[in-house]
Design a protein around this motif. Structure first.
Motif, PDB file in Angstrom:
ATOM      1  N   ASN A  76      50.489  27.596  42.374  1.00 41.12           N
ATOM      2  CA  ASN A  76      49.917  28.938  42.406  1.00 41.12           C
ATOM      3  C   ASN A  76      49.902  29.564  41.009  1.00 41.12           C
ATOM      4  O   ASN A  76      50.164  30.758  40.831  1.00 41.12           O
ATOM      5  CB  ASN A  76      50.691  29.838  43.377  1.00 41.12           C
ATOM      6  CG  ASN A  76      49.895  31.074  43.766  1.00 41.12           C
ATOM      7  OD1 ASN A  76      48.668  31.063  43.760  1.00 41.12           O
ATOM      8  ND2 ASN A  76      50.595  32.158  44.072  1.00 41.12           N
ATOM      9  N   ILE A  77      49.613  28.736  39.999  1.00 47.06           N
ATOM     10  CA  ILE A  77      49.569  29.177  38.605  1.00 47.06           C
ATOM     11  C   ILE A  77      48.127  29.158  38.125  1.00 47.06           C
ATOM     12  O   ILE A  77      47.393  28.200  38.376  1.00 47.06           O
ATOM     13  CB  ILE A  77      50.435  28.262  37.710  1.00 47.06           C
ATOM     14  CG1 ILE A  77      51.914  28.455  38.040  1.00 47.06           C
ATOM     15  CG2 ILE A  77      50.186  28.540  36.230  1.00 47.06           C
ATOM     16  CD1 ILE A  77      52.841  27.490  37.313  1.00 47.06           C
ATOM     17  N   SER A  78      47.723  30.222  37.414  1.00 49.28           N
ATOM     18  CA  SER A  78      46.357  30.328  36.905  1.00 49.28           C
ATOM     19  C   SER A  78      46.342  30.325  35.379  1.00 49.28           C
ATOM     20  O   SER A  78      47.377  30.461  34.725  1.00 49.28           O
ATOM     21  CB  SER A  78      45.698  31.607  37.424  1.00 49.28           C
ATOM     22  OG  SER A  78      45.622  31.611  38.835  1.00 49.28           O
ATOM     23  N   ARG A  91      49.496  37.451  38.116  1.00 50.97           N
ATOM     24  CA  ARG A  91      49.294  36.216  38.873  1.00 50.97           C
ATOM     25  C   ARG A  91      47.957  35.611  38.483  1.00 50.97           C
ATOM     26  O   ARG A  91      47.811  34.400  38.388  1.00 50.97           O
ATOM     27  CB  ARG A  91      49.333  36.490  40.387  1.00 50.97           C
ATOM     28  CG  ARG A  91      49.457  35.223  41.223  1.00 50.97           C
ATOM     29  CD  ARG A  91      49.129  35.431  42.680  1.00 50.97           C
ATOM     30  NE  ARG A  91      47.707  35.652  42.901  1.00 50.97           N
ATOM     31  CZ  ARG A  91      46.804  34.667  42.885  1.00 50.97           C
ATOM     32  NH1 ARG A  91      47.157  33.430  42.627  1.00 50.97           N
ATOM     33  NH2 ARG A  91      45.526  34.946  43.091  1.00 50.97           N
ATOM     34  N   ARG A  92      46.961  36.488  38.266  1.00 51.09           N
ATOM     35  CA  ARG A  92      45.657  36.047  37.765  1.00 51.09           C
ATOM     36  C   ARG A  92      45.251  36.980  36.627  1.00 51.09           C
ATOM     37  O   ARG A  92      44.958  38.158  36.856  1.00 51.09           O
ATOM     38  CB  ARG A  92      44.619  36.055  38.888  1.00 51.09           C
ATOM     39  CG  ARG A  92      43.289  35.427  38.470  1.00 51.09           C
ATOM     40  CD  ARG A  92      42.439  35.079  39.672  1.00 51.09           C
ATOM     41  NE  ARG A  92      41.233  34.363  39.266  1.00 51.09           N
ATOM     42  CZ  ARG A  92      41.170  33.059  38.995  1.00 51.09           C
ATOM     43  NH1 ARG A  92      42.273  32.333  39.108  1.00 51.09           N
ATOM     44  NH2 ARG A  92      40.050  32.484  38.640  1.00 51.09           N
ATOM     45  N   ASP A  93      45.260  36.481  35.432  1.00 48.49           N
ATOM     46  CA  ASP A  93      44.997  37.281  34.233  1.00 48.49           C
ATOM     47  C   ASP A  93      43.538  37.750  34.234  1.00 48.49           C
ATOM     48  O   ASP A  93      42.614  36.936  34.136  1.00 48.49           O
ATOM     49  CB  ASP A  93      45.273  36.431  32.988  1.00 48.49           C
ATOM     50  CG  ASP A  93      45.342  37.252  31.712  1.00 48.49           C
ATOM     51  OD1 ASP A  93      44.673  38.295  31.645  1.00 48.49           O
ATOM     52  OD2 ASP A  93      46.066  36.839  30.783  1.00 48.49           O
ATOM     53  N   PRO A  94      43.295  39.065  34.339  1.00 46.79           N
ATOM     54  CA  PRO A  94      41.916  39.561  34.401  1.00 46.79           C
ATOM     55  C   PRO A  94      41.134  39.310  33.113  1.00 46.79           C
ATOM     56  O   PRO A  94      39.908  39.183  33.144  1.00 46.79           O
ATOM     57  CB  PRO A  94      42.087  41.067  34.664  1.00 46.79           C
ATOM     58  CG  PRO A  94      43.454  41.390  34.148  1.00 46.79           C
ATOM     59  CD  PRO A  94      44.283  40.168  34.406  1.00 46.79           C
ATOM     60  N   ARG A  95      41.828  39.226  31.996  1.00 48.62           N
ATOM     61  CA  ARG A  95      41.153  38.982  30.715  1.00 48.62           C
ATOM     62  C   ARG A  95      40.597  37.561  30.657  1.00 48.62           C
ATOM     63  O   ARG A  95      39.506  37.330  30.120  1.00 48.62           O
ATOM     64  CB  ARG A  95      42.118  39.219  29.557  1.00 48.62           C
ATOM     65  CG  ARG A  95      42.688  40.631  29.513  1.00 48.62           C
ATOM     66  CD  ARG A  95      43.909  40.706  28.618  1.00 48.62           C
ATOM     67  NE  ARG A  95      44.959  39.816  29.098  1.00 48.62           N
ATOM     68  CZ  ARG A  95      46.132  39.624  28.476  1.00 48.62           C
ATOM     69  NH1 ARG A  95      46.371  40.250  27.340  1.00 48.62           N
ATOM     70  NH2 ARG A  95      47.037  38.809  28.973  1.00 48.62           N
ATOM     71  N   ALA A  96      41.356  36.611  31.193  1.00 44.17           N
ATOM     72  CA  ALA A  96      40.898  35.219  31.196  1.00 44.17           C
ATOM     73  C   ALA A  96      39.626  35.073  32.027  1.00 44.17           C
ATOM     74  O   ALA A  96      38.676  34.392  31.614  1.00 44.17           O
ATOM     75  CB  ALA A  96      42.000  34.307  31.742  1.00 44.17           C
ATOM     76  N   ALA A  97      39.614  35.733  33.183  1.00 39.09           N
ATOM     77  CA  ALA A  97      38.435  35.667  34.048  1.00 39.09           C
ATOM     78  C   ALA A  97      37.205  36.240  33.334  1.00 39.09           C
ATOM     79  O   ALA A  97      36.107  35.679  33.423  1.00 39.09           O
ATOM     80  CB  ALA A  97      38.700  36.429  35.339  1.00 39.09           C
TER      81      ALA A  97
END
Length: 269
Positions: free
Chosen positions: A198-200, A161-167
């Motif tokens: 609700n898209i990241s 749902r929230r890509d940890p790599r992008a963050a």
């Protein structure tokens, strides 16, 4: 007095070279890459630095170097589920040598797999050619894609749902001061998409934005991904050869549904 060959070439402006390049200059005991002696590059700069040098034409700053290195690391491996990894391992299981199996994996890259980075880079770069505030451009872009019922490349993920790599990539971009208008646009797009759907942003979107801010043209997007992904493919190929039985089978006959023409006999005369 005989006219020398060089004088004739100068008079008639004859171009005797058959190939032109600004990338490398090779002569006997002499190797130059983008204006730097290779023996000076070796041991003094990183692999990411040389990638930057080859593709941009100049060596990166210290922060640009660390940023590109982080991006290449994020490309290295995305598991067994991507088609490129599966194809590389299938090829390896048939007995194909490493280079052929790796080539099979790279050839699996296309619009639907590994193409999102390049598509997102193009989208961000083309959008910022327009006048207007970044926030307004983001809104217009999102609503345009929603109206066409199309996905925006670089946003959304089938598992996260929230890509940890992008963050993490965006966090480093701020730390290394590599955040520019492309990343700002991507973050504004994420705000709108997050509120509506609700898209990241995913890792492809984050890398596309930062690569654009580093000055890379969108046409090298997939190529940059290939540079980073190759080590992962090689690891999977070696694991397949070392730990799995040859000729991997992914389907049983019962898994296949035939819906073609009903078989018929050919009557022999």
């Amino acid at each position: 007095m005989a006219i020398e060959k060089k004088s004739l070439e100068k008079i008639f402006d004859v171009n005797v070279s058959r190939w032109k390049t600004s990338i490398s200059w090779i002569e006997e005991d002499f190797i130059v890459t983008r204006g730097y002696f290779q023996e000076d590059l070796i041991g003094n700069v990183s692999f990411a630095d040389v990638v930057f040098l080859l593709l941009r034409g100049n060596l990166p700053s210290k922060d640009e170097s660390k940023m590109l290195d982080a991006i290449l690391v994020s490309f290295c491996d995305h598991g067994v589920t991507p088609p490129s990894t599966q194809i590389a391992r299938l090829a390896a299981s048939t007995g194909s040598p490493l280079h052929a199996s790796a080539a099979a994996g790279l050839l699996a890259f296309g619009k639907e797999h590994a193409g999102a980075i390049q598509e997102c880079m193009k989208l961000l770069q083309e959008t910022l050619k327009n006048d207007g505030k970044v926030s307004q451009l983001a809104k217009e872009l999102v609503y345009d894609y929603l109206e066409k019922d199309e996905k925006i490349p670089g946003f959304g993920h089938r598992y996260h749902r929230r890509d940890p790599r992008a963050a993490r990539i965006l966090e480093l971009a701020k730390e290394y001061k590599c955040i520019g208008r492309h990343a700002q646009l991507a973050l504004e797009i994420e705000k709108v998409l997050n509120r509506l759907k609700n898209i990241s942003m995913n890792i492809d979107g984050a890398n596309a934005a930062i690569l654009s801010d580093l000055g890379f043209h969108w046409e090298i997007g997939t190529g940059m991904f290939m540079i980073g992904r190759l080590p992962g493919l090689i690891a999977h190929i070696n694991e397949e050869k070392a730990e799995e039985k040859p000729f991997r089978k992914t389907l049983n006959l019962g898994d296949i549904e035939y819906h073609g023409r009903k078989p018929d006999r050919i009557m022999r005369g």
